[in-house]
Each structure stands twice: as structure tokens, then as C-alpha cells.
Write an enzyme that holds these catalytic residues in place. Structure first.
Site, PDB file in Angstrom:
ATOM      1  N   ASP A 151       0.883  -1.163   0.000  1.00 45.12           N
ATOM      2  CA  ASP A 151       0.000   0.000   0.000  1.00 45.12           C
ATOM      3  C   ASP A 151       0.925   1.218   0.000  1.00 45.12           C
ATOM      4  OD1 ASP A 151      -2.149   1.747   0.216  1.00 45.12           O
ATOM      5  OD2 ASP A 151      -2.287   1.522   2.391  1.00 45.12           O
ATOM      6  N   GLU A 192      -0.893  -1.345  -4.863  1.00 46.80           N
ATOM      7  CA  GLU A 192      -2.114  -0.593  -5.132  1.00 46.80           C
ATOM      8  C   GLU A 192      -1.838   0.533  -6.114  1.00 46.80           C
ATOM      9  OE1 GLU A 192      -5.813   0.438  -2.464  1.00 46.80           O
ATOM     10  OE2 GLU A 192      -4.189   1.839  -2.033  1.00 46.80           O
ATOM     11  N   ASP A 231      -2.706   0.677   7.085  1.00 49.25           N
ATOM     12  CA  ASP A 231      -1.891   0.530   5.874  1.00 49.25           C
ATOM     13  C   ASP A 231      -1.422  -0.918   5.700  1.00 49.25           C
ATOM     14  OD1 ASP A 231      -1.392   3.598   5.154  1.00 49.25           O
ATOM     15  OD2 ASP A 231      -1.169   3.334   7.308  1.00 49.25           O
TER      16      ASP A 231
END
Length: 189
Positions: free
Chosen positions: A7, A67, A140
Site C-alpha cells: 500500500d 495498489e 496501511d
């Protein structure tokens, strides 16, 4: 198969490492890479690169799922996160890891089956699917595990079989569920 989920961010980069063997998920490690907001951006990017390189060398993942960026209201934020994502992709490439990107929508659908799922719902599914006693913290890291999970299932054609889930949606009370209602749905209460 071992997957490293990422992330991306500049202050916090979430990571999660999952093994998938014989239809079973095993969380190897998860956490965050932190950088000091007072450091110049180039130094922060260097720290992300160095710490991520250490993680890749330590865990030797075959795949890295990262991501994709989505629109931020603040253009400065999207640029800095884009720079961090670029460094993350470079690190994976230089370390010979297969890289795949997923949008936040793809991750939500991949783990909850619903593209407008709330963050808490995603976290509950991470906990449930990965057999964790608690929701992984910080957010996260939970997001990174969700990204790795989504990647595993995008490669695994027996997604439904591996999860053995039987969810019924015929008696849903409304379009948007609370986290409590979502948990009850999953647990069959």
C-alpha cells in the site's frame, strides 16, 4: 506461492507477505515502512527503496502486488505518492519480482465482493480470510494484506473453492451495511 502486497505512500508504506499453498493462506509478516515528514522527499524515497529491498531479500516473494493510485483532492499528495509508487515498482523490478497493480476498487471487490465496501469491512474480511485473531494494525498494513490476498485470488481460478464461503444476500436489510451487520452476515448470525 509467496506474495508481497504494498500500500504505497510517502509517510507510511504498508506491506503484507502471504504464502498460499494447497488452498491455504498463511500470513508471514505485515507492517509498515515509515519515513520522517521533515526529511527531504528524495531522502524519504531512498529510505522506502532501501527498506523495501531489505524486505524483498528477507522474504523472497515471487510476486509483488501494488495498489494503483486513485484521484486525490490534493494534487501535491498524488504527486508525492506517485513518486513513492515509482520507487516501489523500481525496487521490485530490480529485485526480479513479478509486479501487478490493483485499483482500490479491484481490491474491495477482490476481498469483499463489493466495490463500495467500507474500510472496516475490508479489514474484517482480511481478518476472516487470513484466519487472524485480530484485525491487523495499522490500516496501511491491513490494506497491504488485502492487496496481496486479491492478487493471490486473481491468479487462483478456484477462488470460491479455496474460501469455502456460503454467503446469502437475499435478506440484506439495506444497500449499505454497518461493520457489525457485515460481520453478522459473514458469520451467519
Amino acid at each position: 506461492m509467496r506474495v508481497l502486497g504494498i500500500d504505497p505512500g510517502t509517510a507510511i508504506v504498508g506491506y503484507g507477505v502471504i504464502d498460499f499453498e494447497k488452498g491455504k493462506y498463511n500470513v508471514v509478516d505485515y507492517g509498515c515502512i515509515y519515513t520522517d515528514k521533515d526529511l527531504p522527499m528524495e531522502q524519504r524515497l531512498c529510505e522506502i527503496y532501501e527498506q523495501l529491498t531489505e524486505l524483498i531479500k528477507k522474504y523472497s516473494p515471487e510476486h509483488m502486488a501494488v495498489e494503483e493510485l486513485f484521484y486525490f483532492k490534493n494534487n501535491k499528495t498524488v504527486i508525492s505518492v506517485g513518486q513513492a509508487r515509482g520507487v516501489i515498482l523500481l525496487c521490485g523490478q530490480q529485485n526480479g519480482v513479478k509486479i501487478q497493480g490493483y485499483t482500490p476498487l479491484q481490491v474491495k471487490i477482490g476481498i469483499t465482493g463489493y466495490g463500495k465496501a467500507e474500510k472496516k469491512q475490508v479489514q474484517l474480511m482480511v481478518q476472516k480470510f487470513l484466519g487472524m485473531k485480530e484485525i491487523p494494525k495499522p490500516d496501511d498494513a491491513a490494506d497491504a494484506l488485502a492487496i496481496a490476498f486479491t492478487h493471490i485470488n486473481s491468479l487462483n481460478s478456484s477462488f470460491g473453492e479455496s474460501l469455502n464461503l456460503k454467503l446469502s444476500t437475499k435478506n440484506l436489510p439495506k444497500e449499505k451495511l454497518t461493520a457489525k451487520e457485515y460481520r453478522e452476515l459473514l458469520l451467519g448470525k
